[in-house]
Scaffold this motif. Sequence first.
Motif, PDB file in Angstrom:
ATOM      1  N   GLU A 183      29.092  18.226 -71.612  1.00  0.00           N
ATOM      2  CA  GLU A 183      27.844  18.777 -71.062  1.00  0.00           C
ATOM      3  C   GLU A 183      26.686  18.610 -72.052  1.00  0.00           C
TER       4      GLU A 183
ATOM      5  N   ASP B 174      20.587  12.690 -70.374  1.00  0.00           N
ATOM      6  CA  ASP B 174      19.789  12.859 -69.163  1.00  0.00           C
ATOM      7  C   ASP B 174      18.311  12.998 -69.507  1.00  0.00           C
TER       8      ASP B 174
ATOM      9  N   GLU C  90      15.311   8.282 -62.568  1.00  0.00           N
ATOM     10  CA  GLU C  90      15.598   9.436 -61.711  1.00  0.00           C
ATOM     11  C   GLU C  90      17.077   9.428 -61.353  1.00  0.00           C
ATOM     12  N   ASN C  91      17.622  10.604 -61.133  1.00  0.00           N
ATOM     13  CA  ASN C  91      19.021  10.695 -60.709  1.00  0.00           C
ATOM     14  C   ASN C  91      19.135  10.660 -59.184  1.00  0.00           C
ATOM     15  N   ALA C  92      20.240  10.127 -58.722  1.00  0.00           N
ATOM     16  CA  ALA C  92      20.541  10.108 -57.287  1.00  0.00           C
ATOM     17  C   ALA C  92      22.057  10.130 -57.160  1.00  0.00           C
ATOM     18  N   TYR C  93      22.549  10.105 -55.915  1.00  0.00           N
ATOM     19  CA  TYR C  93      23.999  10.096 -55.744  1.00  0.00           C
ATOM     20  C   TYR C  93      24.407   9.176 -54.589  1.00  0.00           C
ATOM     21  N   PHE C  94      25.365   8.313 -54.875  1.00  0.00           N
ATOM     22  CA  PHE C  94      25.864   7.339 -53.902  1.00  0.00           C
ATOM     23  C   PHE C  94      27.331   7.622 -53.586  1.00  0.00           C
TER      24      PHE C  94
ATOM     25  N   ILE D 253      17.225   4.041 -61.328  1.00  0.00           N
ATOM     26  CA  ILE D 253      18.045   5.165 -60.872  1.00  0.00           C
ATOM     27  C   ILE D 253      19.320   5.301 -61.692  1.00  0.00           C
TER      28      ILE D 253
ATOM     29  N   TRP E 117      25.243  10.410 -62.195  1.00  0.00           N
ATOM     30  CA  TRP E 117      26.357  11.034 -62.926  1.00  0.00           C
ATOM     31  C   TRP E 117      27.511  11.143 -61.944  1.00  0.00           C
TER      32      TRP E 117
ATOM     33  N   ASN F  19      32.098  10.429 -61.077  1.00  0.00           N
ATOM     34  CA  ASN F  19      33.455  10.065 -61.466  1.00  0.00           C
ATOM     35  C   ASN F  19      33.779   8.677 -60.914  1.00  0.00           C
TER      36      ASN F  19
ATOM     37  N   LEU G  30      34.683  10.367 -66.141  1.00  0.00           N
ATOM     38  CA  LEU G  30      33.319  10.749 -65.794  1.00  0.00           C
ATOM     39  C   LEU G  30      32.375   9.844 -66.567  1.00  0.00           C
TER      40      LEU G  30
ATOM     41  N   MET H 283      26.873  10.192 -47.282  1.00  0.00           N
ATOM     42  CA  MET H 283      25.426  10.023 -47.414  1.00  0.00           C
ATOM     43  C   MET H 283      25.052   9.520 -48.800  1.00  0.00           C
TER      44      MET H 283
ATOM     45  N   ILE I 125      22.319  10.480 -51.460  1.00  0.00           N
ATOM     46  CA  ILE I 125      21.323  11.491 -51.793  1.00  0.00           C
ATOM     47  C   ILE I 125      20.252  10.801 -52.625  1.00  0.00           C
ATOM     48  N   LYS I 126      19.039  10.729 -52.077  1.00  0.00           N
ATOM     49  CA  LYS I 126      17.962  10.004 -52.747  1.00  0.00           C
ATOM     50  C   LYS I 126      17.372  10.852 -53.884  1.00  0.00           C
ATOM     51  N   PRO I 127      16.618  10.232 -54.782  1.00  0.00           N
ATOM     52  CA  PRO I 127      16.154  10.978 -55.959  1.00  0.00           C
ATOM     53  C   PRO I 127      15.455  12.302 -55.638  1.00  0.00           C
TER      54      PRO I 127
ATOM     55  N   TYR J 250      18.074  14.738 -54.542  1.00  0.00           N
ATOM     56  CA  TYR J 250      18.963  15.059 -55.657  1.00  0.00           C
ATOM     57  C   TYR J 250      18.269  15.985 -56.662  1.00  0.00           C
TER      58      TYR J 250
END
Lengths: 491, 491
Positions: A46, A53, A62-66, A146, A149, A151, A169, B35, B37-39, B42
């Motif tokens: 952490e 970060d 910027e952070n995002a999630y896929f 982009i 974070w 796994n 991770l 989905m 999650i776009k910046p 997020y």
Amino acid sequence: MGKNLTKRSEDYSKWYNELVVKADLAENSGVRGCMVIKPYGYAIWEKMQAALDAMFKETGHENAYFPIFIPKSYLSKEASHVEGFAKECAVVTHYRLKNAEDGSGIVVDETAKLEEELIVRPTSETIIWDTYRRWIQSYRDLPLKINQWANVVRWEMRTRLFLRTAEFLWQEGHTAHATEKEAVEEAETILDIYANFAEGHMAVPVIRGTKTASERFAGALETYCIEALMQDGKALQAGTSHFLGQNFAKAFDVQFDTRDGQRDHVWATSWGVSTRLVGALIMTHSDDNGLVLPPKLAPIQVVVVPIYKGEAQLEAISTKVRPLLEALKARGISVKYDDRDTHKPGFKFNEYELKGVPVRVAIGPRDMENGTFEVARRDTFEKQVIASEGIVDHISDLLEEMQRAIFAKALDFRDTHITDVDSYEEFKEVLNSKGGFVSAHWDGTDATEQRIKDETKATIRCIPLNSVSDPGQCMVSGKPSPYRVIFAKAY
Amino acid sequence: MGKNLTKRSEDYSKWYNELVVKADLAENSGVRGCMVIKPYGYAIWEKMQAALDAMFKETGHENAYFPIFIPKSYLSKEASHVEGFAKECAVVTHYRLKNAEDGSGIVVDETAKLEEELIVRPTSETIIWDTYRRWIQSYRDLPLKINQWANVVRWEMRTRLFLRTAEFLWQEGHTAHATEKEAVEEAETILDIYANFAEGHMAVPVIRGTKTASERFAGALETYCIEALMQDGKALQAGTSHFLGQNFAKAFDVQFDTRDGQRDHVWATSWGVSTRLVGALIMTHSDDNGLVLPPKLAPIQVVVVPIYKGEAQLEAISTKVRPLLEALKARGISVKYDDRDTHKPGFKFNEYELKGVPVRVAIGPRDMENGTFEVARRDTFEKQVIASEGIVDHISDLLEEMQRAIFAKALDFRDTHITDVDSYEEFKEVLNSKGGFVSAHWDGTDATEQRIKDETKATIRCIPLNSVSDPGQCMVSGKPSPYRVIFAKAY
């Protein structure tokens, strides 16, 4: 010291495995190759995450999630990419369980078979570039920078806690740019961030360089890396940043309207560091008594241990300690007061040494009389008796001094383990005696690189950045070589 | 206002789906039910995470990380648990791909079949309790209070962005205690944290209660929940906290030495909130012009838009704006200065309304003359002209005022949509006219609950905590009922 830890000199590998478990960092789970990261180990991660970060955000990411799943057909779109990852993919084929008809338990429902198999992401270039096609139409949409974070899973056969696990991770950055130049600059900017983080926070000195073609990321035109040296003389790749050219943009048809009215494919980078860094941190600094953590990444920076007999003494000490705890917290220093009455001070000292808490403060009856504390530093075991008045400044300065000292020690070790050699005989001799980084001339061919690897297990860790011209002859083939490259046996 | 957003009154569901996409929060991916999650979306989740994580840590919880895969046999160990999750499991059966022998592409390597299938975690009780068996021997190891931030997969057939997706992000807490009382207290403490977070940060009023037996988590003895009300009169379960009794301890044989020298099974809780909260946030506050975000969770709290003609005017305005930006940042307020010359102010105003930026500051030539700024709030569209001297305090106060006002508005809506009814006819009438929460007497049987659900689609959202004794008769069966329960149609 009662920790029953194997000595590094006896069996470095065993020392590492034991330390990870005994210091409560991580352990193996019931799932082959997957680890459980315990609270103390996760707290280090952490701290790494928070620092990285912030560095990513400061540089406009910027952070995002896929999605975690990647359709098999996506993975196949970039030829060298699938080639690199196909052999270690966890494959989802069904989406339902059911009670067995013969009552034998729970089984896979064969009627719930996916039309197309899904891969648990080993890395996300393909699912992300499939998305970027929808996000990028014009140069106005660029650059797109982009980070995620997440796994990831790579089905490794031989695993080791933190260093190589089936699930790990990480963060993975994926950027898109209008020009080749910008993309290369981005890959280099990230390498700088990684190197600054490794040296400035982890106190781990690194060599920056590029990989040879055979060691590049599957799908990259150039892989930049930082390479660290462990105490057993083996190298560890601590982070990579890839210039991907237009490979993924072409595979996923991501084109954009350029500023001058043309259509072009987008230029890409990707880059990542993982929980492997926790392994690197442990192996670089720790000793036969346990962890040594640089203060910037220590979950607990200071522990205060009271030495007392009876309730009344403890109460008096606690009254004296409380303002110290408050003052340290006010400076942003994380401090723990261990007044457990179930354990003796000696046991506690042992435990915090094992766990690498940088500064230990002890206070007993004599200190109470004299208005002092005993301050011990974990890295050198030096102890000092410090007057109450100056204690907060002293600890604050000591933490900074320790951060510097831990880095300096690692840098000294690293620098005394870089050896220039000019013959293949000498190369083998150095590898087998002191190990470390070996700097030598190489003719630039895959064949020579492979031969050296087969014969010595050493690989080219990197071609150092900003190598000055230093013409010579390949130590194996005798052919001309423009500069030295860095070899080592590696994790 | 040029946003082409469907009105809530026309089609609430369509409005929601369009808003999520147009405000750049999330979108569907190429993977069924998962989905991206776009910046911007997020960033909202990150703000939620930061606030919740701090609340968990303040109450003595630590973060850790457990494997994403769960062996099929683990899942089967707690009978009602596997019953609850078996129908929506993503199952990993193979660990390698290969080139098809007929050259048709990449296929699953049938020789790399797992001996035991692995389930992508739908929730982690089983893998965690398998681990806790190793961690817990004595009462000294208790309580164990651990949280995990992770992704989970439940193979939902009908998905909606944020509200119901095959993969979602969440936190899951898993605690172990020496006594039943402590475990129940933990489950209630967490419910308080969830409710305080929902009301204090999300500005979403919630009813705290317990679930009926049929709506409990698979494996729980009691499920506590918070229930929110959306603008279309449907309820949304925003968080749950489960008292698991000794079910998982027995299934995984986790016993401990008690303080008085006995052996006993450990008492457990688990609890979680997910990215679903982002959906709840959107649906509670937003309007036909776009998002309305409470300041505490807004990624950008203040946007400053210059209104100018020509470079010189922009430069003068920028010079005036710079100290304001600095002063706001110094107060911890996130501010963006949008001086893009590619878009008109009207376009920018529209965009920030759509994205729910709480406060918009505009400054043009007349403001420059008068030493003023124009300040507009997103929730009510009120505008005020404010003198430069007091602007920072004004904005700071306004953000606090907006946080309160947005909650007050949602609370008023919620409170006017709780209806007490005493007959089944009235129940149905209210459900179909105004919707919302309907408070009614129920005889406590599964049969009546099921009949109401079949006939009206309404479910019992919860039995409110601290219900005062209010004896009555079940609106359906006429049998005695000790207090009213809360019904609603729900997401």
